[in-house]
Design a protein around this motif. Structure first.
Motif, PDB file in Angstrom:
ATOM      1  N   ILE A   1      20.447  39.295  36.235  1.00 20.29           N
ATOM      2  CA  ILE A   1      20.843  38.152  36.004  1.00 20.29           C
ATOM      3  C   ILE A   1      20.956  37.180  37.177  1.00 20.29           C
ATOM      4  CG2 ILE A   1      22.476  36.430  34.760  1.00 20.29           C
ATOM      5  CD1 ILE A   1      23.066  38.851  33.117  1.00 20.29           C
ATOM      6  N   ASP A   2      20.184  36.342  37.205  1.00 20.03           N
ATOM      7  CA  ASP A   2      20.137  35.133  38.337  1.00 20.03           C
ATOM      8  C   ASP A   2      21.630  34.490  38.443  1.00 20.03           C
ATOM      9  OD1 ASP A   2      17.516  35.368  39.110  1.00 20.03           O
ATOM     10  OD2 ASP A   2      16.845  34.235  37.628  1.00 20.03           O
ATOM     11  N   TYR A   3      22.107  34.351  39.839  1.00 19.29           N
ATOM     12  CA  TYR A   3      23.165  33.582  39.760  1.00 19.29           C
ATOM     13  C   TYR A   3      22.830  32.337  39.842  1.00 19.29           C
ATOM     14  CZ  TYR A   3      26.821  31.249  42.625  1.00 19.29           C
ATOM     15  OH  TYR A   3      28.125  30.643  42.895  1.00 19.29           O
ATOM     16  N   ARG A   4      23.923  31.430  39.126  1.00 12.81           N
ATOM     17  CA  ARG A   4      23.846  30.112  38.877  1.00 12.81           C
ATOM     18  C   ARG A   4      25.173  29.605  39.257  1.00 12.81           C
ATOM     19  NH1 ARG A   4      26.640  27.502  35.175  1.00 12.81           N
ATOM     20  NH2 ARG A   4      26.848  29.298  33.789  1.00 12.81           N
ATOM     21  N   LYS A   5      25.131  28.392  39.985  1.00 14.04           N
ATOM     22  CA  LYS A   5      26.499  27.813  40.340  1.00 14.04           C
ATOM     23  C   LYS A   5      27.211  27.412  39.145  1.00 14.04           C
ATOM     24  CE  LYS A   5      25.075  26.293  44.973  1.00 14.04           C
ATOM     25  NZ  LYS A   5      24.868  25.173  45.827  1.00 14.04           N
ATOM     26  N   PRO A   6      28.581  27.455  39.173  1.00 12.57           N
ATOM     27  CA  PRO A   6      29.374  26.822  38.123  1.00 12.57           C
ATOM     28  C   PRO A   6      29.156  25.369  37.706  1.00 12.57           C
ATOM     29  CG  PRO A   6      30.673  28.258  39.572  1.00 12.57           C
ATOM     30  CD  PRO A   6      29.350  28.114  40.248  1.00 12.57           C
ATOM     31  N   LEU A   7      29.088  25.291  36.637  1.00 16.89           N
ATOM     32  CA  LEU A   7      28.813  23.791  36.030  1.00 16.89           C
ATOM     33  C   LEU A   7      27.621  23.438  36.062  1.00 16.89           C
ATOM     34  CD1 LEU A   7      32.139  22.388  37.273  1.00 16.89           C
ATOM     35  CD2 LEU A   7      31.715  23.495  35.049  1.00 16.89           C
ATOM     36  N   GLU A   8      26.525  24.087  36.599  1.00 20.00           N
ATOM     37  CA  GLU A   8      25.134  23.802  36.621  1.00 20.00           C
ATOM     38  C   GLU A   8      24.318  23.996  35.593  1.00 20.00           C
ATOM     39  OE1 GLU A   8      23.249  24.997  40.065  1.00 20.00           O
ATOM     40  OE2 GLU A   8      24.044  23.641  41.532  1.00 20.00           O
ATOM     41  N   PRO A   9      23.517  23.352  34.972  1.00 20.72           N
ATOM     42  CA  PRO A   9      22.688  23.735  33.693  1.00 20.72           C
ATOM     43  C   PRO A   9      21.709  24.902  33.925  1.00 20.72           C
ATOM     44  CG  PRO A   9      21.928  21.733  34.547  1.00 20.72           C
ATOM     45  CD  PRO A   9      23.131  22.096  35.549  1.00 20.72           C
ATOM     46  N   GLY A  10      21.162  25.705  33.172  1.00 21.53           N
ATOM     47  CA  GLY A  10      20.105  26.368  33.276  1.00 21.53           C
ATOM     48  C   GLY A  10      20.696  27.838  33.164  1.00 21.53           C
ATOM     49  N   PRO A  11      19.862  28.822  33.305  1.00 19.41           N
ATOM     50  CA  PRO A  11      19.989  30.352  33.191  1.00 19.41           C
ATOM     51  C   PRO A  11      20.614  30.671  34.215  1.00 19.41           C
ATOM     52  CG  PRO A  11      17.621  29.935  33.721  1.00 19.41           C
ATOM     53  CD  PRO A  11      18.487  28.587  33.635  1.00 19.41           C
ATOM     54  N   GLY A  12      21.469  31.764  34.225  1.00 19.13           N
ATOM     55  CA  GLY A  12      22.131  32.697  35.289  1.00 19.13           C
ATOM     56  C   GLY A  12      23.694  32.472  34.956  1.00 19.13           C
ATOM     57  N   MET A  13      24.413  33.181  35.984  1.00 20.32           N
ATOM     58  CA  MET A  13      25.805  33.153  35.916  1.00 20.32           C
ATOM     59  C   MET A  13      26.224  33.097  37.144  1.00 20.32           C
ATOM     60  SD  MET A  13      26.486  35.950  33.035  1.00 20.32           S
ATOM     61  CE  MET A  13      25.635  36.021  31.497  1.00 20.32           C
ATOM     62  N   HIS A  14      27.647  32.787  37.263  1.00 22.22           N
ATOM     63  CA  HIS A  14      28.363  33.205  38.504  1.00 22.22           C
ATOM     64  C   HIS A  14      29.206  34.324  38.288  1.00 22.22           C
ATOM     65  CE1 HIS A  14      32.055  31.345  36.821  1.00 22.22           C
ATOM     66  NE2 HIS A  14      31.003  30.084  36.278  1.00 22.22           N
ATOM     67  N   CYS A  15      29.813  34.642  39.444  1.00 23.21           N
ATOM     68  CA  CYS A  15      30.578  36.156  39.364  1.00 23.21           C
ATOM     69  C   CYS A  15      31.660  35.936  38.260  1.00 23.21           C
ATOM     70  CB  CYS A  15      31.274  36.412  41.020  1.00 23.21           C
ATOM     71  SG  CYS A  15      32.527  35.646  41.367  1.00 23.21           S
ATOM     72  N   TRP A  16      32.589  35.015  38.261  1.00 20.99           N
ATOM     73  CA  TRP A  16      33.737  35.131  37.155  1.00 20.99           C
ATOM     74  C   TRP A  16      33.092  35.166  35.716  1.00 20.99           C
ATOM     75  CZ3 TRP A  16      38.149  36.680  36.233  1.00 20.99           C
ATOM     76  CH2 TRP A  16      38.772  36.509  34.958  1.00 20.99           C
TER      77      TRP A  16
ATOM     78  N   CYS B   1      34.567  38.194  42.511  1.00 21.29           N
ATOM     79  CA  CYS B   1      35.054  39.396  41.427  1.00 21.29           C
ATOM     80  C   CYS B   1      33.741  40.153  41.088  1.00 21.29           C
ATOM     81  CB  CYS B   1      35.727  38.705  40.641  1.00 21.29           C
ATOM     82  SG  CYS B   1      34.921  37.673  39.293  1.00 21.29           S
ATOM     83  N   GLY B   2      33.896  41.240  40.593  1.00 23.42           N
ATOM     84  CA  GLY B   2      33.117  41.834  39.362  1.00 23.42           C
ATOM     85  C   GLY B   2      33.819  42.869  38.661  1.00 23.42           C
ATOM     86  N   VAL B   3      33.311  43.834  37.901  1.00 23.78           N
ATOM     87  CA  VAL B   3      33.784  44.656  37.159  1.00 23.78           C
ATOM     88  C   VAL B   3      33.685  45.972  37.190  1.00 23.78           C
ATOM     89  CG1 VAL B   3      34.034  45.282  34.493  1.00 23.78           C
ATOM     90  CG2 VAL B   3      33.766  42.804  35.209  1.00 23.78           C
ATOM     91  N   MET B   4      34.647  46.744  37.346  1.00 25.35           N
ATOM     92  CA  MET B   4      34.506  48.283  37.478  1.00 25.35           C
ATOM     93  C   MET B   4      33.858  48.831  36.203  1.00 25.35           C
ATOM     94  SD  MET B   4      35.474  48.811  40.482  1.00 25.35           S
ATOM     95  CE  MET B   4      35.198  50.573  40.581  1.00 25.35           C
ATOM     96  N   ILE B   5      32.681  49.677  36.332  1.00 23.25           N
ATOM     97  CA  ILE B   5      32.021  50.327  35.237  1.00 23.25           C
ATOM     98  C   ILE B   5      32.214  51.720  35.580  1.00 23.25           C
ATOM     99  CG2 ILE B   5      30.776  48.345  34.818  1.00 23.25           C
ATOM    100  CD1 ILE B   5      28.524  50.007  36.241  1.00 23.25           C
ATOM    101  N   SER B   6      32.689  52.335  36.630  1.00 23.15           N
ATOM    102  CA  SER B   6      33.161  53.672  36.693  1.00 23.15           C
ATOM    103  C   SER B   6      34.109  53.819  37.726  1.00 23.15           C
ATOM    104  CB  SER B   6      31.722  54.689  37.305  1.00 23.15           C
ATOM    105  OG  SER B   6      31.598  54.341  38.485  1.00 23.15           O
ATOM    106  N   ASN B   7      34.628  54.871  38.231  1.00 21.55           N
ATOM    107  CA  ASN B   7      35.624  55.094  38.984  1.00 21.55           C
ATOM    108  C   ASN B   7      35.235  54.556  40.513  1.00 21.55           C
ATOM    109  OD1 ASN B   7      37.147  56.062  37.331  1.00 21.55           O
ATOM    110  ND2 ASN B   7      37.358  58.049  38.128  1.00 21.55           N
ATOM    111  N   ARG B   8      33.949  54.315  40.786  1.00 15.49           N
ATOM    112  CA  ARG B   8      33.245  54.013  42.066  1.00 15.49           C
ATOM    113  C   ARG B   8      32.439  52.788  41.880  1.00 15.49           C
ATOM    114  NH1 ARG B   8      32.414  58.117  46.575  1.00 15.49           N
ATOM    115  NH2 ARG B   8      31.212  56.584  47.194  1.00 15.49           N
ATOM    116  N   GLN B   9      31.778  52.710  40.983  1.00 26.46           N
ATOM    117  CA  GLN B   9      30.653  51.373  40.880  1.00 26.46           C
ATOM    118  C   GLN B   9      31.181  50.289  40.032  1.00 26.46           C
ATOM    119  OE1 GLN B   9      27.479  54.005  39.001  1.00 26.46           O
ATOM    120  NE2 GLN B   9      26.550  53.769  40.713  1.00 26.46           N
TER     121      GLN B   9
END
Length: 124
Positions: free
Chosen positions: A10-25, A84-92
């Motif tokens: 998924i592409d990075y998108r700055k918060p509050l900017e229109p269009g596809p993508g997401m920011h870390c939170w 930020c990110g989300v843990m999906i295993s004990n290391r990743q």
């Protein structure tokens, strides 16, 4: 490892900017709510740095955890900014950075290990 394949590349998108993508939170919130069924605070309408400031101020809702496990929010300090990110295993963990697409990386990687601020569990 938890399947987060729908959230990769998924592409990075700055918060509050229109269009596809997401920011870390935004990416973290979607994964926590959609994959882990955790009803946590949504800071989607905030600029990214404000979302992280609100997270840090919301200490009653996020409890620190000593060791990483799937479903935890991982917070990094990069210079004067938080990430930020989300843990999906004990290391990743999965995350997205400006100028990059969302990826899975290892918290033990030398780039990330020294930047870990903490691992957090939604308290509610």
């Amino acid at each position: 490892m938890i399947d987060v394949s729908n959230y990769l590349n998924i592409d990075y998108r700055k918060p509050l900017e229109p269009g596809p993508g997401m920011h870390c939170w935004e990416l973290s919130y979607k994964i926590l709510t959609e994959v882990f069924a955790i009803c946590c605070t949504d800071f989607d309408e905030c600029p990214e740095h404000e979302a992280m400031d609100k997270f840090i101020a919301d200490v009653d809702s996020w409890w620190p955890v000593a060791e990483p496990i799937p479903g935890l929010l991982v917070i990094f300090k990069i210079g004067s900014y938080y990430h930020c990110g989300v843990m999906i295993s004990n290391r990743q963990f999965i995350h997205v950075l400006q100028g990059r697409r969302s990826v899975i990386e290892d918290v033990e990687n030398r780039i990330w290990k020294k930047r870990i601020e903490g691992f957090y569990r939604w308290a509610h």
